[in-house]
Structure formats: C-alpha cells, structure tokens
Design a protein around this motif. Structure first.
Motif, PDB file in Angstrom:
ATOM      1  N   PHE A  32       0.818  -1.213   0.000  1.00  0.00           N
ATOM      2  CA  PHE A  32       0.000   0.000   0.000  1.00  0.00           C
ATOM      3  C   PHE A  32       0.856   1.269   0.000  1.00  0.00           C
ATOM      4  CE2 PHE A  32      -3.503  -2.707   1.965  1.00  0.00           C
ATOM      5  CZ  PHE A  32      -4.136  -2.885   0.754  1.00  0.00           C
ATOM      6  N   ILE A  33       1.984   1.248   0.683  1.00  0.00           N
ATOM      7  CA  ILE A  33       2.886   2.406   0.634  1.00  0.00           C
ATOM      8  C   ILE A  33       3.393   2.576  -0.791  1.00  0.00           C
ATOM      9  CG2 ILE A  33       5.125   3.300   1.411  1.00  0.00           C
ATOM     10  CD1 ILE A  33       4.472   1.975   4.170  1.00  0.00           C
ATOM     11  N   ASN A  34       3.731   1.480  -1.432  1.00  0.00           N
ATOM     12  CA  ASN A  34       4.162   1.545  -2.827  1.00  0.00           C
ATOM     13  C   ASN A  34       3.058   2.106  -3.729  1.00  0.00           C
ATOM     14  OD1 ASN A  34       6.094   0.819  -5.035  1.00  0.00           O
ATOM     15  ND2 ASN A  34       4.396  -0.497  -5.631  1.00  0.00           N
ATOM     16  N   GLU A  35       1.802   1.792  -3.412  1.00  0.00           N
ATOM     17  CA  GLU A  35       0.663   2.260  -4.196  1.00  0.00           C
ATOM     18  C   GLU A  35       0.322   3.733  -3.929  1.00  0.00           C
ATOM     19  OE1 GLU A  35      -1.514   0.288  -6.455  1.00  0.00           O
ATOM     20  OE2 GLU A  35       0.438  -0.683  -6.498  1.00  0.00           O
ATOM     21  N   ASN A  56       1.295   0.513  13.868  1.00  0.00           N
ATOM     22  CA  ASN A  56       2.441   1.330  14.266  1.00  0.00           C
ATOM     23  C   ASN A  56       3.650   0.476  14.618  1.00  0.00           C
ATOM     24  OD1 ASN A  56       1.232   3.813  13.862  1.00  0.00           O
ATOM     25  ND2 ASN A  56       0.464   3.947  15.948  1.00  0.00           N
ATOM     26  N   ILE A  57       3.420  -0.616  15.314  1.00  0.00           N
ATOM     27  CA  ILE A  57       4.528  -1.523  15.670  1.00  0.00           C
ATOM     28  C   ILE A  57       5.169  -2.074  14.399  1.00  0.00           C
ATOM     29  CG2 ILE A  57       5.073  -3.796  16.657  1.00  0.00           C
ATOM     30  CD1 ILE A  57       2.973  -3.111  18.862  1.00  0.00           C
ATOM     31  N   GLN A  58       4.334  -2.536  13.462  1.00  0.00           N
ATOM     32  CA  GLN A  58       4.879  -3.133  12.250  1.00  0.00           C
ATOM     33  C   GLN A  58       5.525  -2.091  11.349  1.00  0.00           C
ATOM     34  OE1 GLN A  58       2.317  -6.112  10.516  1.00  0.00           O
ATOM     35  NE2 GLN A  58       2.278  -7.238  12.439  1.00  0.00           N
ATOM     36  N   LEU A  59       4.977  -0.881  11.307  1.00  0.00           N
ATOM     37  CA  LEU A  59       5.624   0.201  10.551  1.00  0.00           C
ATOM     38  C   LEU A  59       6.988   0.520  11.159  1.00  0.00           C
ATOM     39  CD1 LEU A  59       2.514   2.458   9.944  1.00  0.00           C
ATOM     40  CD2 LEU A  59       3.941   1.464   8.147  1.00  0.00           C
ATOM     41  N   THR A  69      10.914   4.620   5.131  1.00  0.00           N
ATOM     42  CA  THR A  69      11.353   5.776   5.907  1.00  0.00           C
ATOM     43  C   THR A  69      10.122   6.538   6.357  1.00  0.00           C
ATOM     44  OG1 THR A  69      11.554   7.153   3.936  1.00  0.00           O
ATOM     45  CG2 THR A  69      13.545   6.060   4.691  1.00  0.00           C
ATOM     46  N   LYS A  70      10.279   7.251   7.439  1.00  0.00           N
ATOM     47  CA  LYS A  70       9.187   8.022   8.028  1.00  0.00           C
ATOM     48  C   LYS A  70       9.588   9.485   8.021  1.00  0.00           C
ATOM     49  CE  LYS A  70       7.303   8.313  12.692  1.00  0.00           C
ATOM     50  NZ  LYS A  70       7.169   7.516  13.919  1.00  0.00           N
ATOM     51  N   LYS A  71       8.722  10.312   7.466  1.00  0.00           N
ATOM     52  CA  LYS A  71       8.980  11.746   7.452  1.00  0.00           C
ATOM     53  C   LYS A  71       7.927  12.419   8.312  1.00  0.00           C
ATOM     54  CE  LYS A  71       9.825  15.722   4.578  1.00  0.00           C
ATOM     55  NZ  LYS A  71      10.034  16.255   3.243  1.00  0.00           N
ATOM     56  N   TYR A  82       4.986   7.906   5.212  1.00  0.00           N
ATOM     57  CA  TYR A  82       5.942   6.820   5.011  1.00  0.00           C
ATOM     58  C   TYR A  82       6.237   6.685   3.523  1.00  0.00           C
ATOM     59  CZ  TYR A  82       4.983   5.430   9.793  1.00  0.00           C
ATOM     60  OH  TYR A  82       4.862   5.412  11.157  1.00  0.00           O
ATOM     61  N   SER A  83       7.445   6.249   3.215  1.00  0.00           N
ATOM     62  CA  SER A  83       7.789   5.945   1.827  1.00  0.00           C
ATOM     63  C   SER A  83       8.761   4.769   1.824  1.00  0.00           C
ATOM     64  CB  SER A  83       8.405   7.158   1.134  1.00  0.00           C
ATOM     65  OG  SER A  83       9.584   7.568   1.801  1.00  0.00           O
TER      66      SER A  83
END
Length: 125
Positions: A32-35, A56-59, A69-71, A82-83
């Motif tokens: 989903f992040i890729n999408e 959140n734990i899995q992220l 990565t988290k911005k 996230y990306s």
C-alpha cells in the motif's frame, strides 16, 4: 516489552526474509505504501482489521529494517508520511509475484484455509 527466547537463525535467506517480513500486515503495508498510501490514517483505512497500535509496531519494524522511511512534518497537528526506501522497493516485484500466485490459486488456498479453521474449531469442541 517482548523478549525473544530463541535467537534468530540468520544463516539462510528464507530465515532472513521471515525475520524481516514476519507480521500479519507487513507485506500489505509495503504494498500500500508503494501504491501511494503514505499516511497512517490512509493505511488504517486500507487495513481496517488491524489495530492502529499493531500497524504502528509493524511500521516501526519495517523502518528499523530499512524498508521504509518516516517523514514527520513540523505542522500542527503533526503530519507523518511513510515511503519505501530503495531497498524496500526491491521487495515489490517479489510481493507482486506472491500476490499473483495467490490470485491464481485463490480457490484452492481458500478451501485449504477454511478446512484447517474448521478442524481447529472442531478440536476445541
């Protein structure tokens, strides 16, 4: 806090992959992040069965494994996106092939999984 009782076996590629991708929602989060679903609230809507805490734990674990990565934007209220890292992007073709295999075998897999669940619930009775 969880403390691991058995040290991980890191001598095999399959064990390494399992160590990084183990978790019910990790593969879907990467997909989903890729999408283009980058915000935690968007990911929660795409995976409504998962609690915010588990996501959140899995992220965080995916971030620790350098797959995402988290911005954090300095606005009120705070905004997080996230990306995928370049390393994380290398997993997308693998996930795509796994998804295709699942689609091609969906009927058989569904039957096997439902039979297993019936057997488990029958044993508990």
């Amino acid at each position: 806090m969880y403390e691991r009782k058995i040290p991980p076996n890191l001598n095999c590629g399959l064990d390494l992959i399992g160590e990084v991708l183990y978790g019910k929602w990790k593969i879907r989060l990467l997909w989903f992040i890729n999408e283009g679903f980058l915000r935690p609230s968007e990911l929660q809507r795409k995976i409504p069965d998962a609690s915010r805490r588990v996501l959140n734990i899995q992220l965080n674990e995916l971030e620790e494994h350098q797959l995402i990565t988290k911005k954090i934007y300095a606005v009120v209220p705070p905004k997080v996106e996230y990306s995928l890292t370049d390393f994380g992007k290398t997993l997308i073709p693998v996930i795509s092939v796994l998804g295709q295999w699942g689609d091609e075998n969906d009927e058989r897999l569904r039957t096997v999984i439902l039979n297993r669940l019936e057997n488990i619930s029958g044993e508990k009775s």
